[in-house]
Design an enzyme around this catalytic site. Structure first.
Site, short mmCIF file in Angstrom:
data_model
loop_
_atom_site.label_atom_id
_atom_site.label_comp_id
_atom_site.label_asym_id
_atom_site.label_seq_id
_atom_site.Cartn_x
_atom_site.Cartn_y
_atom_site.Cartn_z
N SER A 34 0.44 3.92 10.55
CA SER A 34 1.11 5.03 9.88
C SER A 34 1.47 6.10 10.89
O SER A 34 0.67 6.44 11.77
CB SER A 34 0.20 5.64 8.81
OG SER A 34 0.76 6.85 8.33
N ASN B 1 1.77 9.20 10.17
CA ASN B 1 1.45 10.49 9.57
C ASN B 1 0.03 10.97 9.80
O ASN B 1 -0.37 11.99 9.25
CB ASN B 1 1.74 10.43 8.06
CG ASN B 1 3.20 10.16 7.78
OD1 ASN B 1 4.07 10.72 8.42
ND2 ASN B 1 3.46 9.27 6.83
N THR B 2 -0.74 10.24 10.59
CA THR B 2 -2.07 10.68 11.00
C THR B 2 -2.08 10.78 12.52
O THR B 2 -1.86 9.78 13.20
CB THR B 2 -3.16 9.70 10.53
OG1 THR B 2 -3.19 9.69 9.09
CG2 THR B 2 -4.53 10.12 11.05
N PHE C 271 -2.21 10.01 4.09
CA PHE C 271 -3.39 9.32 3.54
C PHE C 271 -4.13 10.20 2.53
O PHE C 271 -5.36 10.32 2.57
CB PHE C 271 -4.36 8.92 4.65
CG PHE C 271 -3.89 7.84 5.58
CD1 PHE C 271 -2.76 7.09 5.31
CD2 PHE C 271 -4.60 7.58 6.75
CE1 PHE C 271 -2.34 6.08 6.19
CE2 PHE C 271 -4.19 6.58 7.63
CZ PHE C 271 -3.06 5.83 7.35
N LYS D 46 -2.21 -4.22 9.95
CA LYS D 46 -0.84 -3.81 9.64
C LYS D 46 -0.26 -3.08 10.84
O LYS D 46 -0.86 -2.11 11.33
CB LYS D 46 -0.81 -2.92 8.40
CG LYS D 46 0.60 -2.58 7.92
CD LYS D 46 0.57 -1.94 6.55
CE LYS D 46 1.99 -1.73 6.00
NZ LYS D 46 1.96 -1.18 4.63
N ASN E 19 8.38 9.67 4.05
CA ASN E 19 7.13 10.27 3.57
C ASN E 19 6.27 10.72 4.74
O ASN E 19 6.28 10.12 5.82
CB ASN E 19 6.37 9.27 2.68
CG ASN E 19 5.35 8.45 3.46
OD1 ASN E 19 4.24 8.91 3.73
ND2 ASN E 19 5.74 7.23 3.85
N ARG E 20 5.54 11.77 4.52
CA ARG E 20 4.49 12.19 5.43
C ARG E 20 3.28 12.58 4.59
O ARG E 20 2.72 13.67 4.72
CB ARG E 20 4.95 13.34 6.35
CG ARG E 20 5.57 14.53 5.67
CD ARG E 20 5.79 15.68 6.69
NE ARG E 20 6.47 16.81 6.08
CZ ARG E 20 7.80 16.96 6.06
NH1 ARG E 20 8.58 16.04 6.60
NH2 ARG E 20 8.34 18.04 5.50
N ASN F 260 4.91 -1.49 8.82
CA ASN F 260 4.76 -0.18 8.20
C ASN F 260 6.10 0.56 8.27
O ASN F 260 7.13 -0.02 8.60
CB ASN F 260 3.66 0.61 8.93
CG ASN F 260 2.90 1.55 8.01
OD1 ASN F 260 3.49 2.23 7.18
ND2 ASN F 260 1.58 1.59 8.17
N THR F 261 6.08 1.85 7.97
CA THR F 261 7.30 2.66 8.04
C THR F 261 7.69 2.92 9.49
O THR F 261 6.89 2.75 10.41
CB THR F 261 7.10 4.00 7.32
OG1 THR F 261 5.99 4.69 7.93
CG2 THR F 261 6.82 3.78 5.85
N THR G 259 9.51 0.79 -1.76
CA THR G 259 10.58 1.78 -1.91
C THR G 259 11.59 1.40 -2.98
O THR G 259 12.02 2.25 -3.76
CB THR G 259 11.28 1.99 -0.56
OG1 THR G 259 10.31 2.46 0.40
CG2 THR G 259 12.40 3.02 -0.68
N ALA H 22 0.85 -1.19 0.00
CA ALA H 22 0.00 0.00 0.00
C ALA H 22 0.88 1.24 0.00
O ALA H 22 1.97 1.26 0.56
CB ALA H 22 -0.90 -0.01 1.23
N GLY H 23 0.36 2.29 -0.64
CA GLY H 23 1.09 3.55 -0.71
C GLY H 23 1.45 3.94 -2.12
O GLY H 23 1.49 5.12 -2.46
N PHE H 24 1.72 2.94 -2.96
CA PHE H 24 2.08 3.26 -4.34
C PHE H 24 0.85 3.67 -5.13
O PHE H 24 0.86 4.66 -5.85
CB PHE H 24 2.77 2.07 -5.01
CG PHE H 24 3.33 2.41 -6.37
CD1 PHE H 24 4.60 2.93 -6.49
CD2 PHE H 24 2.58 2.24 -7.52
CE1 PHE H 24 5.11 3.28 -7.73
CE2 PHE H 24 3.07 2.58 -8.77
CZ PHE H 24 4.35 3.10 -8.87
N ASP H 25 -0.22 2.89 -5.00
CA ASP H 25 -1.46 3.18 -5.70
C ASP H 25 -2.52 3.52 -4.65
O ASP H 25 -3.17 2.66 -4.09
CB ASP H 25 -1.89 1.98 -6.54
CG ASP H 25 -3.11 2.25 -7.40
OD1 ASP H 25 -3.71 3.34 -7.27
OD2 ASP H 25 -3.46 1.38 -8.22
N LYS H 26 -2.67 4.80 -4.37
CA LYS H 26 -3.53 5.24 -3.28
C LYS H 26 -5.01 4.92 -3.50
O LYS H 26 -5.73 4.59 -2.56
CB LYS H 26 -3.39 6.76 -3.09
CG LYS H 26 -2.01 7.24 -2.70
CD LYS H 26 -1.70 6.95 -1.26
CE LYS H 26 -0.43 7.66 -0.81
NZ LYS H 26 -0.12 7.35 0.60
#
Length: 354
Positions: free
Chosen positions: A181, A183-184, A118, A215, A114-115, A244-245, A320, A65-69
């Site tokens: 994630s 970033n939220t 979503f 995840k 990345n940040r 995840n990251t 990545t 997940a992440g490449f194709d949102k």
């Protein structure tokens, strides 16, 4: 050829702009009618097929997940050789994500920070697109990764996830609850058992018969990972995706001043490999062999994928290294895996996770 293109052109572009450029090309493969020709060159060897989650994966290697949102390029990614595509993270409500710049390359580390936050068009918009995909017989296995809408308070997270699950599960081959994630705001707190148990129970009910996975973050303590493993087994979920990251910045080659200028965000790529592998081994030592465990984080080569499979991964994902390896990355990994299998005298790798 791709290395030269990356060095001379793509590396000079803003990382997000470069991603959008590559994404448009991949998205156009099936639309231009050349995808089937490409597929003859990239299709995984039949010996790589894996049975998991009640599904047949043509290769254990997929794109994370992440490449194709939003699920725009699933067919094109499949035609490049990925055995499954996990789209998302998709939220109940459409949202633009964080302000740019929000994606950064660490070339010396073969990593990204990345940040994104979503950024996606929301569950309702994705549902229409994915419903058309689901009807196609010739496509990769489709995973759908869901997360909390940024404007939704943490105390209302269960209803937010339920909404996404009920809208998207009918079109997903499997569904993933993303609580990891960085970033939220407040999202990672949902990994605490008191919050995670009712969330997963509610999403499982909303998902119906669709296989459900969770995840998790690499930054959890080992004991926290084990407690989540026990919860997943107790609730009867279908699997775990690890990891995840990371918010860690330890051991990077990139100058500290550069890292400080970039600021917060999730680190992915090669620096994550060791911890991701450790978490995989921790999980596999705790859960039944039948539970699906998808390993992601720092995967680059066929040898990396094989190492994860030998450590107990049912499936393996990457993202990545796609940036650094280019469009033939999945083909290279799949061909390398087939060579490894032949050298070991293995025709296939049966998997009973379901």
């Amino acid at each position: 050829m791709y290395r030269l293109l990356f060095s001379l052109v793509l590396s000079r572009l803003d990382p997000e702009d470069a991603h959008h450029l590559a994404f448009r090309v991949i998205r156009m493969l099936p639309l231009l009618g050349v995808g089937r020709l490409v597929e003859r060159f990239t299709a995984p060897d039949p010996s790589l097929a894996v049975e998991a989650l009640g599904l047949r994966f043509p290769s254990p290697f997929g794109v994370a997940a992440g490449f194709d949102k939003d699920g725009h390029a699933v067919r094109g990614l499949g035609q490049l050789g990925f055995g499954h595509v996990e789209v998302g993270t998709i939220t109940a409500l459409a949202q633009p994500g964080n302000e740019r710049p929000r994606l950064f390359r660490l070339v010396a580390d073969r990593a990204l920070i990345n940040r994104m936050g979503f950024n996606n068009g929301g569950a309702d918009a994705a549902a229409g697109r994915l419903s058309r995909l689901a009807r196609l017989s010739h496509r990769p296995v489709l995973g759908v990764n869901i997360g909390k809408s940024r404007v939704t308070p943490v105390e209302d997270a269960v209803a937010d996830y339920e909404r996404s699950a009920s809208v998207l599960a009918p079109y997903a081959d499997y569904l993933v609850v993303n609580v990891s994630s960085p970033n939220t705001p407040g999202l990672r707190g949902l990994q605490e058992l008191d919050a995670l148990a009712p969330l997963l129970e509610s999403v499982r009910a909303a998902a119906g018969a669709t296989p459900l996975l969770v995840k998790i973050a690499p930054d959890l303590a080992d004991e926290e990972v084990l407690r989540i493993c026990d919860l997943v087994v107790r609730l009867g979920l279908d699997g775990i995706i690890a990891t995840n990251t990371t918010i860690s910045r330890e051991g990077l080659r990139t100058a500290t001043s550069v890292i400080d200028d970039i600021g917060p965000g999730g680190l992915s790529g090669a620096p994550l490999a060791a911890r991701s592998l450790d978490v995989l081994r921790l999980i596999r030592g705790r859960v039944p062999a039948s539970l699906c465990v998808i390993s992601v984080g720092g995967v680059d080569t066929a040898d990396d994928v094989q190492e994860r499979l030998e450590a107990g991964a049912t499936l393996v994902q990457g993202y990545t290294a796609f940036i650094y390896r280019g469009p033939l990355w999945a083909r290279s990994v799949n061909r390398g895996l087939a060579r490894i299998r032949r050298s070991h005298g293995v025709q296939s790798r049966p998997t009973s996770a379901s």
